[in-house]
Design a protein around this motif. Sequence first.
Motif, PDB file in Angstrom:
ATOM      1  N   PHE A  31       1.200  -8.979   1.485  1.00  0.00           N
ATOM      2  CA  PHE A  31       0.193  -9.545   0.589  1.00  0.00           C
ATOM      3  C   PHE A  31      -0.731  -8.443   0.055  1.00  0.00           C
ATOM      4  CE2 PHE A  31      -4.018 -11.407  -0.094  1.00  0.00           C
ATOM      5  CZ  PHE A  31      -3.706 -12.339  -1.073  1.00  0.00           C
ATOM      6  N   ASP A  32      -1.176  -7.558   0.946  1.00  0.00           N
ATOM      7  CA  ASP A  32      -2.051  -6.453   0.530  1.00  0.00           C
ATOM      8  C   ASP A  32      -1.347  -5.531  -0.457  1.00  0.00           C
ATOM      9  OD1 ASP A  32      -3.982  -7.474   2.196  1.00  0.00           O
ATOM     10  OD2 ASP A  32      -3.624  -6.019   3.810  1.00  0.00           O
ATOM     11  N   ALA A  33      -0.072  -5.260  -0.224  1.00  0.00           N
ATOM     12  CA  ALA A  33       0.688  -4.381  -1.120  1.00  0.00           C
ATOM     13  C   ALA A  33       0.834  -5.011  -2.501  1.00  0.00           C
ATOM     14  CB  ALA A  33       2.061  -4.079  -0.525  1.00  0.00           C
ATOM     15  N   GLU A  34       1.104  -6.309  -2.562  1.00  0.00           N
ATOM     16  CA  GLU A  34       1.233  -6.979  -3.857  1.00  0.00           C
ATOM     17  C   GLU A  34      -0.086  -6.962  -4.624  1.00  0.00           C
ATOM     18  OE1 GLU A  34       3.796  -8.136  -5.531  1.00  0.00           O
ATOM     19  OE2 GLU A  34       5.179  -7.543  -3.954  1.00  0.00           O
ATOM     20  N   CYS A  35      -1.186  -7.208  -3.919  1.00  0.00           N
ATOM     21  CA  CYS A  35      -2.504  -7.177  -4.569  1.00  0.00           C
ATOM     22  C   CYS A  35      -2.833  -5.776  -5.079  1.00  0.00           C
ATOM     23  CB  CYS A  35      -3.583  -7.647  -3.602  1.00  0.00           C
ATOM     24  SG  CYS A  35      -3.502  -9.403  -3.241  1.00  0.00           S
ATOM     25  N   ALA A  36      -2.546  -4.766  -4.260  1.00  0.00           N
ATOM     26  CA  ALA A  36      -2.824  -3.382  -4.663  1.00  0.00           C
ATOM     27  C   ALA A  36      -1.949  -2.974  -5.843  1.00  0.00           C
ATOM     28  CB  ALA A  36      -2.616  -2.441  -3.480  1.00  0.00           C
ATOM     29  N   ALA A  37      -0.685  -3.385  -5.845  1.00  0.00           N
ATOM     30  CA  ALA A  37       0.206  -3.049  -6.963  1.00  0.00           C
ATOM     31  C   ALA A  37      -0.276  -3.698  -8.250  1.00  0.00           C
ATOM     32  CB  ALA A  37       1.639  -3.492  -6.646  1.00  0.00           C
TER      33      ALA A  37
ATOM     34  N   ALA B 288     -11.330   6.068 -10.291  1.00  0.00           N
ATOM     35  CA  ALA B 288     -11.647   5.907  -8.873  1.00  0.00           C
ATOM     36  C   ALA B 288     -11.076   4.591  -8.336  1.00  0.00           C
ATOM     37  CB  ALA B 288     -13.154   5.962  -8.660  1.00  0.00           C
ATOM     38  N   ASP B 289     -11.190   3.520  -9.127  1.00  0.00           N
ATOM     39  CA  ASP B 289     -10.639   2.229  -8.704  1.00  0.00           C
ATOM     40  C   ASP B 289      -9.117   2.292  -8.601  1.00  0.00           C
ATOM     41  OD1 ASP B 289     -13.161   1.136  -8.591  1.00  0.00           O
ATOM     42  OD2 ASP B 289     -13.027   0.185 -10.568  1.00  0.00           O
ATOM     43  N   ARG B 290      -8.478   2.981  -9.528  1.00  0.00           N
ATOM     44  CA  ARG B 290      -7.020   3.123  -9.487  1.00  0.00           C
ATOM     45  C   ARG B 290      -6.591   3.920  -8.256  1.00  0.00           C
ATOM     46  NH1 ARG B 290      -2.536   6.137 -11.153  1.00  0.00           N
ATOM     47  NH2 ARG B 290      -0.910   4.861 -12.103  1.00  0.00           N
TER      48      ARG B 290
ATOM     49  N   GLU C 123      -4.610   1.930  -1.014  1.00  0.00           N
ATOM     50  CA  GLU C 123      -4.336   0.664  -0.322  1.00  0.00           C
ATOM     51  C   GLU C 123      -2.855   0.317  -0.379  1.00  0.00           C
ATOM     52  OE1 GLU C 123      -6.905  -2.204  -2.105  1.00  0.00           O
ATOM     53  OE2 GLU C 123      -8.724  -1.201  -1.384  1.00  0.00           O
ATOM     54  N   LEU C 124      -2.228   0.589  -1.520  1.00  0.00           N
ATOM     55  CA  LEU C 124      -0.793   0.345  -1.661  1.00  0.00           C
ATOM     56  C   LEU C 124      -0.006   1.244  -0.708  1.00  0.00           C
ATOM     57  CD1 LEU C 124       1.582  -1.017  -3.105  1.00  0.00           C
ATOM     58  CD2 LEU C 124       1.398   0.742  -4.873  1.00  0.00           C
ATOM     59  N   ALA C 125      -0.399   2.498  -0.624  1.00  0.00           N
ATOM     60  CA  ALA C 125       0.295   3.428   0.273  1.00  0.00           C
ATOM     61  C   ALA C 125       0.145   3.005   1.731  1.00  0.00           C
ATOM     62  CB  ALA C 125      -0.237   4.846   0.073  1.00  0.00           C
ATOM     63  N   ARG C 126      -1.053   2.558   2.108  1.00  0.00           N
ATOM     64  CA  ARG C 126      -1.297   2.126   3.481  1.00  0.00           C
ATOM     65  C   ARG C 126      -0.432   0.904   3.824  1.00  0.00           C
ATOM     66  NH1 ARG C 126      -6.390   0.790   3.032  1.00  0.00           N
ATOM     67  NH2 ARG C 126      -7.027   2.947   3.001  1.00  0.00           N
ATOM     68  N   ALA C 127      -0.388  -0.065   2.916  1.00  0.00           N
ATOM     69  CA  ALA C 127       0.412  -1.270   3.153  1.00  0.00           C
ATOM     70  C   ALA C 127       1.901  -0.934   3.160  1.00  0.00           C
ATOM     71  CB  ALA C 127       0.105  -2.321   2.095  1.00  0.00           C
ATOM     72  N   ASN C 128       2.327  -0.063   2.251  1.00  0.00           N
ATOM     73  CA  ASN C 128       3.741   0.313   2.199  1.00  0.00           C
ATOM     74  C   ASN C 128       4.174   1.072   3.448  1.00  0.00           C
ATOM     75  OD1 ASN C 128       4.715  -0.865  -0.103  1.00  0.00           O
ATOM     76  ND2 ASN C 128       4.195   0.855  -1.414  1.00  0.00           N
TER      77      ASN C 128
END
Length: 87
Positions: A33-39, A56-58, A64-69
């Motif tokens: 779920f976190d990865a989908e939101c971050a993507a 900065a937001d990107r 966050e995407l890297a952490r979830a992945n």
Amino acid sequence: MTTSHLLVPVPIPDRIAALIGSCIPPHILEAEFDAECAAREVRRFRGPRLGIEDQADREQALSELARANKMLSAHHPRLAVHPSSSW
């Protein structure tokens, strides 16, 4: 013999999806779920000229995407979510 481009996507009933979800550890479902939101956030900040705050937001969304992945890939390498993925 069937090929993947000839297969028609069929919706999964909610009870079957719940059964599949019950077999996956909760921390993996949360990471997915976190990865989908971050993507989705990464895709939102596309463009040739981004402001400093948008950059900065990107970068935050990419981290966050890297952490979830990382968590998803530890469970199964093909679960990783990419910013360009359509689903």
